[in-house]
Design a protein around this motif. Structure first.
Motif, PDB file in Angstrom:
ATOM      1  N   SER A 143       0.838  -1.197   0.000  1.00 37.71           N
ATOM      2  CA  SER A 143       0.000   0.000   0.000  1.00 37.71           C
ATOM      3  C   SER A 143       0.879   1.256   0.000  1.00 37.71           C
ATOM      4  CB  SER A 143      -0.896   0.012   1.236  1.00 37.71           C
ATOM      5  OG  SER A 143      -1.492   1.278   1.422  1.00 37.71           O
TER       6      SER A 143
ATOM      7  N   ASN B 244      -4.162  -7.432  10.311  1.00 38.00           N
ATOM      8  CA  ASN B 244      -5.093  -8.194   9.468  1.00 38.00           C
ATOM      9  C   ASN B 244      -5.965  -9.140  10.288  1.00 38.00           C
ATOM     10  OD1 ASN B 244      -3.259 -10.141  10.179  1.00 38.00           O
ATOM     11  ND2 ASN B 244      -2.378 -10.358   8.141  1.00 38.00           N
TER      12      ASN B 244
ATOM     13  N   THR C 158      -9.765  -8.976   9.245  1.00 43.53           N
ATOM     14  CA  THR C 158      -9.903  -9.456   7.872  1.00 43.53           C
ATOM     15  C   THR C 158      -9.768 -10.976   7.785  1.00 43.53           C
ATOM     16  OG1 THR C 158      -9.188  -7.409   6.841  1.00 43.53           O
ATOM     17  CG2 THR C 158      -8.770  -9.417   5.623  1.00 43.53           C
TER      18      THR C 158
ATOM     19  N   THR D  51      -7.695  -7.700   1.938  1.00 41.98           N
ATOM     20  CA  THR D  51      -8.692  -6.643   1.783  1.00 41.98           C
ATOM     21  C   THR D  51      -7.944  -5.314   1.744  1.00 41.98           C
ATOM     22  OG1 THR D  51      -9.003  -6.308   4.168  1.00 41.98           O
ATOM     23  CG2 THR D  51     -10.428  -7.952   3.099  1.00 41.98           C
ATOM     24  N   ASP D  52      -8.552  -4.334   1.127  1.00 39.71           N
ATOM     25  CA  ASP D  52      -7.904  -3.017   1.046  1.00 39.71           C
ATOM     26  C   ASP D  52      -7.613  -2.467   2.444  1.00 39.71           C
ATOM     27  OD1 ASP D  52      -8.024  -3.066  -1.712  1.00 39.71           O
ATOM     28  OD2 ASP D  52      -9.942  -1.997  -1.797  1.00 39.71           O
ATOM     29  N   GLU D  53      -8.582  -2.660   3.350  1.00 42.89           N
ATOM     30  CA  GLU D  53      -8.420  -2.124   4.699  1.00 42.89           C
ATOM     31  C   GLU D  53      -7.237  -2.777   5.420  1.00 42.89           C
ATOM     32  OE1 GLU D  53     -12.800  -1.887   3.606  1.00 42.89           O
ATOM     33  OE2 GLU D  53     -11.168  -3.345   3.408  1.00 42.89           O
TER      34      GLU D  53
ATOM     35  N   ASP E  73      -3.842  -1.670   4.000  1.00 39.56           N
ATOM     36  CA  ASP E  73      -3.498  -0.324   4.468  1.00 39.56           C
ATOM     37  C   ASP E  73      -3.014  -0.357   5.912  1.00 39.56           C
ATOM     38  OD1 ASP E  73      -4.121   0.798   2.048  1.00 39.56           O
ATOM     39  OD2 ASP E  73      -6.086   1.568   2.675  1.00 39.56           O
ATOM     40  N   LYS E  74      -3.691  -1.154   6.751  1.00 40.97           N
ATOM     41  CA  LYS E  74      -3.333  -1.221   8.166  1.00 40.97           C
ATOM     42  C   LYS E  74      -1.925  -1.784   8.361  1.00 40.97           C
ATOM     43  CE  LYS E  74      -8.006  -1.880  10.031  1.00 40.97           C
ATOM     44  NZ  LYS E  74      -8.916  -2.887  10.645  1.00 40.97           N
TER      45      LYS E  74
END
Length: 530
Positions: A11, A101, A104, A288-290, A293-294
């Motif tokens: 990311s 993650n 997720t 996942t995108d989230e 990013d995390k």
């Protein structure tokens, strides 16, 4: 200016955080050709940090010429693609991003369970093939079923919470979780054998360890209910896929959902991949995108803290030190390293090192302090680079046994670090150090003699008979050679004395030899504590 390489299509948040410091140059290299260790080896030596996901293989040949490399950051939790022992040997910190993650991966496990229960992937494929076969895909309800969670860590706990929302009965097996902790989550803690016999669904959330390898195999499957369904979003090595295939074929296991495999990509010719009751995803647990990013944000911030402030967080090969603790702990780290260095310079024959922490210093993670002791000790007599990370490895290679004792007992000081060399004969085989007023370092005992010395810079350590004129003759000899004494500390016991002399300028071997020739001198050692 530090330099960090980011790889594996991480990311862009990671780059933004690193560059925002104004002290780190960032190079983004997503060339898959350099994922391989042989290619990576040619380029990583010019970087201080390397940030990767799972694609880059930092193994074997990659460490042939690590150059400036200080830290490898894995944006995620698994470090299977990094040779951690090789990094440790070279003093390179390996960090991961646990927790980034968690949600997720837990959601993916629940999704796999639901898809497995209702044959969603198979039904989708059937529809796309032009069929309308409702009877073929009869499913099972989740509500009221028993879910067995193997591993009640961060991810396992989120799975438990989601499953309870689906009105499942949740049991779990985890040797590192107390019954009280499990009960507070509404989870019944049971033995692994009990879990296997009771569960309708079993989901795996354990790390890859020797004891978890092939955890799910013929012997464990035989203990399960007929018609059990198995979900694995943890590590591929946890499930023996040969035994799983046999259990699916016999009907013992009604279905299996796998996101991870012993080898990735797997051998698709294995019959498991054509079994109608098995469903798969290509290691999408954290995809996942989230989540991306995390974990990118976490690993970038951790690398910044290490490179710029020396703060180590979430390292897999070194005890972590939080930003809140690094300040109060720093004087003890410096003291521990200097005491270790003193012992290393005084005796280079030690095969055993005993470190005791007592009083307030015992409130810290003393493992970190022992790393500091070893760094100082080994650095005194080896030309191989030694740092906090690789010091225990270097000690092991040299056959040095390290014993650590921690006690809240304070004796005469509010905090105390004691280092002794049990196998070394002589009067200088033990040193005690303390911190006054939370920042001032002192050596308070050397051997059996109490002193009050500041451990810094160039120092003379002189053993002598406690007779008149010794101190004067030492001072005159140093003055004749233009060596200024910064501080002079004297300790005495039963006719013997120790002089610890801080010098403003270094002394040469000729001056040391002349001091040894003075009357009543027993031994002379010259050390540097920089």
């Amino acid at each position: 200016m530090y330099k960090v390489m980011i790889r594996d299509n991480m990311s862009p948040i990671a780059r933004e955080i690193l560059e925002a410091t104004g002290k780190i140059e960032v190079v983004v290299d997503n060339n898959k050709a350099s994922n391989e260790p042989e290619v990576l080896a040619k380029i990583i030596g010019e970087y201080d940090g390397l940030a990767v996901r799972s694609g880059t293989k930092v193994k074997g040949a990659a460490f042939q010429n690590p150059g400036r490399l200080k830290v490898i950051g894995r944006a995620g939790i698994g470090v299977d693609n990094i040779d951690v022992p090789a990094a440790t040997e070279r003093g390179i910190v390996v960090m991961n991003a646990p927790g980034g993650n968690t949600v997720t991966t837990a959601e993916h496990a629940v999704s796999m369970m639901l898809a497995l229960a209702r044959h969603i992937p198979q039904a989708t494929a059937s529809i796309k093939g032009g069929a309308w076969d409702k009877k073929r895909f009869m499913g099972t309800e989740i509500s009221g079923k028993v879910l067995g969670i193997v591993g009640l860590g961060h991810i396992g706990r989120v799975v438990a919470s989601r499953a309870q929302g689906l009105e499942m009965k949740v049991v779990a097996s985890d040797p590192y979780v107390t019954k009280e902790a499990a009960t507070s989550m509404g989870v019944e803690l049971v033995t692994l054998e009990d879990l296997l016999t009771r569960s309708d669904f079993i989901t795996l959330h354990v790390p890859k360890l020797e004891e978890t390898r092939n955890l799910i195999r013929k012997e464990s499957i035989d203990k399960m209910k007929k018609g059990v369904r198995i979900i694995n979003c943890a590590r591929g090595e946890v499930v023996n896929i040969d035994d799983l295939f046999e259990a699916l074929s016999s009907g013992k296991v009604a279905g299996a959902a796998l996101d991870v495999f012993p080898q990735e990509p797997p051998d698709f010719s294995h019959p498991l991949f054509s079994h109608p009751n098995a469903i798969f995803t290509p290691h999408l647990g954290a995809s996942t995108d989230e989540a991306q990013d995390k974990v990118a944000e976490m690993i970038a911030r951790q690398m910044v803290s290490y490179l710029l402030d020396g703060v180590i967080t979430n390292a897999v090969n070194f005890p972590s030190i939080s930003m809140e603790l690094i300040g109060p702990m720093r004087p003890y780290l410096i003291l521990a390293e200097r005491l270790g260095s003193m012992m290393g310079q005084l005796s280079r024959q030690a095969t055993q090192l005993s470190v005791t922490y007592s009083g307030a210093v015992a409130d810290f993670d003393t493992r970190v302090l022992t790393h500091a002791v070893l760094k100082g000790f080994l650095g005194a007599f080896t030309d191989t680079p030694v740092n906090y990370v690789n010091a225990p490895y270097r000690a092991k290679v040299k056959g040095i046994k390290v014993d650590e004792t921690v006690t809240q007992k304070t004796e005469d000081y509010t905090n105390l670090i004691r280092i002794s060399l049990p196998g070394v004969k002589g009067a200088l085989n033990e040193v005690w150090g303390t911190i006054f007023a939370k920042k001032y370092q002192r050596i308070i005992r050397l051997g059996e003699i109490y002193v009050d010395a500041i451990p810094e810079g160039a120092m003379l350590i002189i053993e002598n008979e406690d007779r008149p004129g010794v101190i004067g003759s030492i001072g005159n000899l140093l003055a004749d050679r233009g060596v200024n004494i910064g501080r002079f500390h004297l300790g005495r016991r039963e006719g013997r004395a120790i002089c610890m002399v801080n010098l403003d300028t270094p002394v040469d071997d000729a001056a040391l030899e002349d001091i040894r020739k003075l009357s009543n001198i027993i031994s002379v050692n010259y050390i540097r504590l920089d």
